[in-house]
Design an enzyme around this catalytic site. Structure first.
Site, PDB file in Angstrom:
ATOM      1  N   TRP A 280     -23.638  -4.499  20.991  1.00  0.00           N
ATOM      2  CA  TRP A 280     -24.080  -5.708  20.302  1.00  0.00           C
ATOM      3  C   TRP A 280     -23.338  -6.944  20.810  1.00  0.00           C
ATOM      4  O   TRP A 280     -22.122  -6.936  20.966  1.00  0.00           O
ATOM      5  CB  TRP A 280     -23.831  -5.599  18.815  1.00  0.00           C
ATOM      6  CG  TRP A 280     -24.600  -4.620  17.983  1.00  0.00           C
ATOM      7  CD1 TRP A 280     -24.373  -4.369  16.663  1.00  0.00           C
ATOM      8  CD2 TRP A 280     -25.720  -3.785  18.327  1.00  0.00           C
ATOM      9  NE1 TRP A 280     -25.268  -3.426  16.180  1.00  0.00           N
ATOM     10  CE2 TRP A 280     -26.109  -3.060  17.194  1.00  0.00           C
ATOM     11  CE3 TRP A 280     -26.439  -3.577  19.519  1.00  0.00           C
ATOM     12  CZ2 TRP A 280     -27.169  -2.147  17.197  1.00  0.00           C
ATOM     13  CZ3 TRP A 280     -27.491  -2.664  19.528  1.00  0.00           C
ATOM     14  CH2 TRP A 280     -27.847  -1.981  18.382  1.00  0.00           C
TER      15      TRP A 280
ATOM     16  N   ASN B  56     -32.658  -5.866  18.718  1.00  0.00           N
ATOM     17  CA  ASN B  56     -32.610  -4.427  18.489  1.00  0.00           C
ATOM     18  C   ASN B  56     -33.725  -4.006  17.543  1.00  0.00           C
ATOM     19  O   ASN B  56     -33.743  -4.391  16.374  1.00  0.00           O
ATOM     20  CB  ASN B  56     -31.255  -4.022  17.889  1.00  0.00           C
ATOM     21  CG  ASN B  56     -31.230  -2.564  17.486  1.00  0.00           C
ATOM     22  OD1 ASN B  56     -31.562  -1.680  18.274  1.00  0.00           O
ATOM     23  ND2 ASN B  56     -30.865  -2.293  16.231  1.00  0.00           N
ATOM     24  N   GLU B  57     -34.698  -3.268  18.068  1.00  0.00           N
ATOM     25  CA  GLU B  57     -35.777  -2.643  17.315  1.00  0.00           C
ATOM     26  C   GLU B  57     -36.624  -3.620  16.498  1.00  0.00           C
ATOM     27  O   GLU B  57     -36.788  -3.472  15.281  1.00  0.00           O
ATOM     28  CB  GLU B  57     -35.223  -1.546  16.399  1.00  0.00           C
ATOM     29  CG  GLU B  57     -34.513  -0.433  17.159  1.00  0.00           C
ATOM     30  CD  GLU B  57     -34.099   0.735  16.304  1.00  0.00           C
ATOM     31  OE1 GLU B  57     -33.987   1.850  16.832  1.00  0.00           O
ATOM     32  OE2 GLU B  57     -33.890   0.536  15.078  1.00  0.00           O
TER      33      GLU B  57
ATOM     34  N   TYR C 230     -36.284   9.277  17.930  1.00  0.00           N
ATOM     35  CA  TYR C 230     -35.557   9.948  16.859  1.00  0.00           C
ATOM     36  C   TYR C 230     -36.489  10.891  16.094  1.00  0.00           C
ATOM     37  O   TYR C 230     -36.783  10.674  14.917  1.00  0.00           O
ATOM     38  CB  TYR C 230     -34.956   8.914  15.901  1.00  0.00           C
ATOM     39  CG  TYR C 230     -33.811   8.148  16.489  1.00  0.00           C
ATOM     40  CD1 TYR C 230     -32.577   8.753  16.711  1.00  0.00           C
ATOM     41  CD2 TYR C 230     -33.960   6.811  16.846  1.00  0.00           C
ATOM     42  CE1 TYR C 230     -31.518   8.052  17.252  1.00  0.00           C
ATOM     43  CE2 TYR C 230     -32.904   6.095  17.391  1.00  0.00           C
ATOM     44  CZ  TYR C 230     -31.695   6.720  17.593  1.00  0.00           C
ATOM     45  OH  TYR C 230     -30.648   6.026  18.133  1.00  0.00           O
TER      46      TYR C 230
ATOM     47  N   GLU D 296     -32.202   4.523  23.289  1.00  0.00           N
ATOM     48  CA  GLU D 296     -31.580   5.216  22.148  1.00  0.00           C
ATOM     49  C   GLU D 296     -32.252   6.572  21.970  1.00  0.00           C
ATOM     50  O   GLU D 296     -33.472   6.656  21.895  1.00  0.00           O
ATOM     51  CB  GLU D 296     -31.740   4.439  20.831  1.00  0.00           C
ATOM     52  CG  GLU D 296     -30.822   3.258  20.651  1.00  0.00           C
ATOM     53  CD  GLU D 296     -30.861   2.721  19.216  1.00  0.00           C
ATOM     54  OE1 GLU D 296     -31.081   3.533  18.278  1.00  0.00           O
ATOM     55  OE2 GLU D 296     -30.687   1.509  19.037  1.00  0.00           O
TER      56      GLU D 296
ATOM     57  N   TRP E 114     -27.375   7.922  21.920  1.00  0.00           N
ATOM     58  CA  TRP E 114     -26.792   7.330  20.704  1.00  0.00           C
ATOM     59  C   TRP E 114     -25.961   8.415  20.023  1.00  0.00           C
ATOM     60  O   TRP E 114     -26.490   9.439  19.639  1.00  0.00           O
ATOM     61  CB  TRP E 114     -27.895   6.868  19.752  1.00  0.00           C
ATOM     62  CG  TRP E 114     -27.371   6.155  18.552  1.00  0.00           C
ATOM     63  CD1 TRP E 114     -26.906   6.709  17.399  1.00  0.00           C
ATOM     64  CD2 TRP E 114     -27.249   4.739  18.396  1.00  0.00           C
ATOM     65  NE1 TRP E 114     -26.491   5.742  16.522  1.00  0.00           N
ATOM     66  CE2 TRP E 114     -26.694   4.521  17.106  1.00  0.00           C
ATOM     67  CE3 TRP E 114     -27.536   3.632  19.199  1.00  0.00           C
ATOM     68  CZ2 TRP E 114     -26.443   3.243  16.612  1.00  0.00           C
ATOM     69  CZ3 TRP E 114     -27.292   2.366  18.704  1.00  0.00           C
ATOM     70  CH2 TRP E 114     -26.749   2.175  17.422  1.00  0.00           C
TER      71      TRP E 114
END
Length: 414
Positions: A88, A203-204, A282, A322, A364
């Site tokens: 970040w 991010n996302e 994920y 990720e 991740w």
């Protein structure tokens, strides 16, 4: 006496081995570029990577007594062959903020980010640096919206972040502040530092108001163009998870639950100033009720469909930025995690080796020792999780071999 003299000599050598090894780690030179669906460094050698996420680095480095954790992770990652770290470059409002209020920054935290970049260079690890969060963690778009409300903006939801003139101005100001920052340690402006591989816009990103993806695509067009106007040397990517949108209704079946999430993988990555595509994976979190084989099969389909689109439609390299396996899932074992990682790594290698356009991945997440508060279940401590470290090392070795194979086939100046 001869025996003791030889033992003394060996002890002296052992004392100096760590220093010699550390001094021999190459510093980073040359910017990562894209050409023909591949990454290159300075337009010469092909660049493939095996990498990791350590989003927490700036926050931990803000405490000088904790900076050894950043050094430890980069040292261990470099020894494992990991060459890219995603982290970040934001912390908006709240405790430990980088940006305390719009345009107001904590210099101590900025110097912590300087340290992260300097250490990454020291251990030859390139950085993908994300500039704001979809989620409320570390402030995110929610914090930008709250700041805008305080200053009189008429805002109804957090997703107005993408359209409100004031939140867009705040974001652009942050982008400018980070990209033009001069590192207090290296004295190199971020925009001129090859240690940074790419800027990630968000991010996302997701949008619960406009499910078509058109709003986020318009925002990305504006912000990618702005970032490139400040920095023409670095790659820019979006940070999307890979969700399909309205431009490809036949692809919606690939989305978790067949839902739309307010982004459109195809249209958003067709933007000229976006240099490569990204996905996150994920299946254990998206499909908690399914068995392991079904989750793995989804991850493989997710990877292949996005590689196919990136290669044939978008003509841009793909990276999985990720993915991982959580200890918190029922039935978890280290063997299960390592098997899952091996499966994804094998697919990445096969696509990169046989077809091209598959650039690499970032698992991740990697932690230092004694960071239980940051372990969301996906944490890997390289000094302790030796079996998983070996899996990562083998993938690093495999991706590196493809780089050499490419040079052998095409020459160093392809």
């Amino acid at each position: 006496m001869t025996f003791f003299r030889e033992i003394s000599y060996l002890l002296v050598l052992l004392l100096f081995v760590p220093l010699v090894c550390e001094a021999e780690v190459p510093r980073i030179s040359g910017f990562v570029e894209t050409r023909d669906n591949e990454f290159f460094i300075n337009g010469s050698g092909r660049f493939l990577f095996n990498g990791f996420n350590s989003y927490w680095m700036m926050t931990i480095a803000a405490d000088p007594n904790q900076r050894y954790k950043i050094t430890n992770v980069f040292r261990e990652a470099s020894a494992t062959g990991l060459t890219v770290c995603r982290t970040w470059a934001f912390a908006d409002g709240g405790y430990g903020a980088l940006q305390i209020a719009p345009g107001i920054y904590n210099e101590d935290v900025f110097q912590a980010l300087d340290f992260v970049i300097a250490e990454a260079n020291k251990y030859a690890v390139r950085l993908i640096m994300s500039l704001v969060n979809e989620w409320k963690d570390y402030g995110g778009k929610h914090q930008y919206v709250e700041w805008a409300k305080i200053n009189g903006a008429n805002i109804s939801s957090d997703d107005d972040f993408y359209t409100n003139p004031l939140t867009k101005t705040y974001y652009k100001n942050h982008v400018k502040r980070v990209l033009t920052r001069v590192n207090s340690i290296t004295r190199i402006a971020y925009k001129d530092d090859p240690t940074i591989m790419a800027w990630e816009l968000m991010n996302e990103p997701r949008d619960q108001v406009d499910y078509t993806g058109k709003t986020v695509t318009a925002w990305t067009q504006e912000m990618a163009s702005y970032a490139k106007s400040l920095d023409s040397k670095h790659l820019v990517e979006i940070g999307t998870e890979g969700f399909y949108g309205s431009s490809t209704p036949e692809r919606l079946e690939f989305n978790p639950g067949n839902y739309q999430y307010g982004t459109d993988f195809i249209t958003i990555n067709q933007i000229k100033d976006i240099d490569f595509t990204t996905i996150h994976a994920y299946p254990d979190m998206w499909f908690p009720g399914e068995n392991e084989s079904e989750q793995v099969a989804f991850a493989q389909r997710w990877l292949f469909s996005h590689w196919l689109d990136s290669n044939s439609i978008l003509k841009k390299p793909l990276a999985i930025t990720e993915f991982g396996k959580s200890k918190k899932q029922p039935g978890y074992t280290v063997t299960m995690r390592d098997s899952y990682l091996n499966t994804i790594f094998t697919d990445i290698y096969d696509l990169a080796s046989n077809y091209g356009g598959m650039a690499g991945s970032c698992v991740w997440q990697v932690l230092s020792e004694n960071m239980q508060n940051y372990n969301d279940g996906y944490g890997i401590v390289l000094s302790q999780d030796t079996l998983t470290r070996d899996v990562l090392f083998q993938q690093s070795k495999s991706m590196r071999s493809l780089e050499h194979k490419f040079v052998d086939q095409h020459g160093p100046n392809y």
